[in-house]
Design a protein around this motif. Structure first.
Motif, PDB file in Angstrom:
ATOM      1  N   ILE A 176      10.412  30.977  31.983  1.00 11.87           N
ATOM      2  CA  ILE A 176       9.625  30.808  30.773  1.00 11.87           C
ATOM      3  C   ILE A 176       8.339  30.061  31.103  1.00 11.87           C
ATOM      4  O   ILE A 176       8.367  28.952  31.633  1.00 11.87           O
ATOM      5  CB  ILE A 176      10.423  30.048  29.700  1.00 11.87           C
ATOM      6  N   GLU A 177       7.203  30.719  30.818  1.00 11.73           N
ATOM      7  CA  GLU A 177       5.876  30.141  31.019  1.00 11.73           C
ATOM      8  C   GLU A 177       5.725  29.562  32.430  1.00 11.73           C
ATOM      9  O   GLU A 177       5.393  28.377  32.599  1.00 11.73           O
ATOM     10  CB  GLU A 177       5.587  29.069  29.967  1.00 11.73           C
ATOM     11  N   LEU A 187      12.843  35.167  49.601  1.00 19.04           N
ATOM     12  CA  LEU A 187      13.127  34.452  48.364  1.00 19.04           C
ATOM     13  C   LEU A 187      11.837  34.220  47.602  1.00 19.04           C
ATOM     14  O   LEU A 187      10.808  33.832  48.181  1.00 19.04           O
ATOM     15  CB  LEU A 187      13.807  33.123  48.686  1.00 19.04           C
ATOM     16  N   PHE A 188      11.884  34.441  46.303  1.00 19.88           N
ATOM     17  CA  PHE A 188      10.780  34.151  45.391  1.00 19.88           C
ATOM     18  C   PHE A 188      11.252  33.044  44.458  1.00 19.88           C
ATOM     19  O   PHE A 188      12.312  33.156  43.840  1.00 19.88           O
ATOM     20  CB  PHE A 188      10.418  35.405  44.590  1.00 19.88           C
ATOM     21  N   VAL A 189      10.465  31.956  44.364  1.00 19.25           N
ATOM     22  CA  VAL A 189      10.835  30.843  43.497  1.00 19.25           C
ATOM     23  C   VAL A 189       9.728  30.631  42.480  1.00 19.25           C
ATOM     24  O   VAL A 189       8.540  30.670  42.807  1.00 19.25           O
ATOM     25  CB  VAL A 189      11.098  29.548  44.306  1.00 19.25           C
ATOM     26  N   ALA A 190      10.130  30.424  41.227  1.00 16.12           N
ATOM     27  CA  ALA A 190       9.163  30.230  40.149  1.00 16.12           C
ATOM     28  C   ALA A 190       9.592  29.077  39.267  1.00 16.12           C
ATOM     29  O   ALA A 190      10.776  28.927  38.948  1.00 16.12           O
ATOM     30  CB  ALA A 190       9.021  31.505  39.318  1.00 16.12           C
ATOM     31  N   MET A 191       8.624  28.276  38.869  1.00 24.82           N
ATOM     32  CA  MET A 191       8.875  27.206  37.909  1.00 24.82           C
ATOM     33  C   MET A 191       9.178  27.802  36.549  1.00 24.82           C
ATOM     34  O   MET A 191       8.633  28.830  36.160  1.00 24.82           O
ATOM     35  CB  MET A 191       7.646  26.294  37.823  1.00 24.82           C
ATOM     36  N   SER A 192      10.079  27.166  35.802  1.00 29.03           N
ATOM     37  CA  SER A 192      10.381  27.584  34.444  1.00 29.03           C
ATOM     38  C   SER A 192      10.457  26.359  33.545  1.00 29.03           C
ATOM     39  O   SER A 192      10.838  25.268  33.992  1.00 29.03           O
ATOM     40  CB  SER A 192      11.718  28.332  34.384  1.00 29.03           C
ATOM     41  N   ASN A 193      10.101  26.527  32.272  1.00 21.33           N
ATOM     42  CA  ASN A 193      10.365  25.469  31.301  1.00 21.33           C
ATOM     43  C   ASN A 193      11.849  25.123  31.335  1.00 21.33           C
ATOM     44  O   ASN A 193      12.689  25.977  31.633  1.00 21.33           O
ATOM     45  CB  ASN A 193       9.986  25.919  29.893  1.00 21.33           C
ATOM     46  N   GLY A 194      12.161  23.878  31.014  1.00 22.58           N
ATOM     47  CA  GLY A 194      13.551  23.445  31.085  1.00 22.58           C
ATOM     48  C   GLY A 194      13.828  22.572  32.287  1.00 22.58           C
ATOM     49  O   GLY A 194      14.989  22.349  32.657  1.00 22.58           O
ATOM     50  N   LYS A 195      12.757  22.120  32.988  1.00 18.59           N
ATOM     51  CA  LYS A 195      12.862  21.181  34.106  1.00 18.59           C
ATOM     52  C   LYS A 195      13.515  21.801  35.334  1.00 18.59           C
ATOM     53  O   LYS A 195      14.128  21.096  36.143  1.00 18.59           O
ATOM     54  CB  LYS A 195      13.655  19.931  33.708  1.00 18.59           C
TER      55      LYS A 195
END
Length: 352
Positions: free
Chosen positions: A301-302, A321-329
């Motif tokens: 998310i965002e 591996l692909f890593v992405a930040m998400s809302n929710g810490k």
């Protein structure tokens, strides 16, 4: 009075949930990390070349009392540095010589101290004498984005740093990192470059070491591309792409190599919960023409920041591996195979 309070509460909830919902066909992460203390922002991947299964995902916790976290491949927190003053973005480089010893480093921006911080990997030991001030003498400092460039010809390492706001030209400063002779890292400005629209900010920066290019997101405008080597004396913009199809902000940029010269560039379409995909090599006859290949919906998310590697990391991530930040810490880990399957089956030309 009660009606006013209820209306205000509804409006507040609407503001907090204004982001687009996760799409029905969104890819699901293989791993979701443990939560950080306040607000995840940007990840980086450190490959343990002695044992790739002991590689780490680093991520920032963007708060006044924030931190730098290290996660294992299962998403568990294995180390952290806290007490940082609004750390924003982070990147990694390998083999910077400190006291003659090749040293892997993580470099992050610390916005409230106008500094970059440098930590030895994998221990997360600080080797920066408490921080290195950037944009010295400027009215606008507040560093946000950072990416590291390792020059192939001599293995020199540079930090390209962006800021919360700045001039319409020379928005980015490039620093050469080196040993200060006392076991720590020092930084010297070697270049000031880069256009800025003035519309929002520049946070996401990525470097293609092999091809020698810098990419950065001018939020709400597009992705700008420049030559990475300061010795090339080529400070002109090569192209502005990704100007269409974004709901609002252009954010995290990740580069997946298929070969030394081919691959994919992924850019976060933040408010749409998708990643826009472009050819790394450009189009036939024009390496700086980056047409949209596909738009990949994800469960993040965002997403503010992302990173990718083509190195196999066990059974869950056999081709990277692909890593992405998400809302929710949290951060989400995806298998590259899942992204590639979607890209191949959902070309943008057919979807439109």
């Amino acid at each position: 009075m009660v009606r006013i309070i209820i209306a205000a509460a509804v409006l507040l909830c609407a503001c907090k949930s204004r982001h687009a919902p996760v799409k029905e066909n969104a890819l699901k992460p293989v791993v979701i990390t443990q939560e950080v203390g306040a607000d995840t922002d940007d990840p980086a991947i450190w490959i343990n070349h002695k044992d790739t299964l002991k590689s780490l995902i680093l991520g920032t916790d963007k708060a006044t009392d924030g931190g730098l976290y290290a996660f294992d491949l299962e998403g568990k927190i294995v180390n952290k540095v806290t007490g940082l003053k609004r750390p924003n973005n982070v990147d990694i480089a390998y083999g910077l010589k400190i006291n003659g010893v090749p040293t892997d480093i993580a470099v992050l921006t610390e916005r409230e101290t106008n500094s970059i911080r440098i930590f030895k990997l994998p221990e997360l030991t600080p080797i920066d004498n408490g921080g290195i001030v950037v944009f010295a003498g400027e009215k606008e400092q507040a560093p946000m984005g950072v990416a590291l460039y390792t020059r192939p010809k001599d293995s020199a390492i540079f930090a390209i740093v962006g800021r919360k706001s700045g001039p319409v030209d020379q928005y980015l400063w490039q620093y050469r990192l080196s040993d200060d002779g006392k076991g720590a890292v020092q930084a010297a400005v070697v270049r000031k470059f880069g256009k800025y629209s003035g519309k929002k900010e520049i946070e996401a920066i990525a470097v293609d070491n092999q091809l020698g290019y810098i990419y950065y997101s001018d939020e709400t405008v597009g992705v700008r591309k420049y030559v990475a080597d300061p010795d090339a004396k080529a400070d002109g913009e090569l192209v502005l792409f990704g100007t269409e199809g974004f709901v609002s902000d252009h954010e995290g940029i990740s580069i997946y190599p298929v070969s030394d010269s081919t691959g994919y560039i992924l850019v976060s379409n933040q408010q749409n919960n998708t990643f826009m995909v472009y050819r790394r090599e450009g189009e036939a006859g024009n390496p700086h023409q980056h047409k949209l290949l596909s738009e990949v919906p994800v469960s993040t998310i965002e997403s503010d920041g992302s990173e990718i590697t083509a190195v196999p990391l066990g059974d869950k991530f056999p081709k990277g591996l692909f890593v992405a930040m998400s809302n929710g810490k949290v951060f989400h880990y995806y298998s590259w195979e899942a992204l590639l399957a979607f890209i191949n089956s959902h070309p943008y030309s057919q979807a439109r």
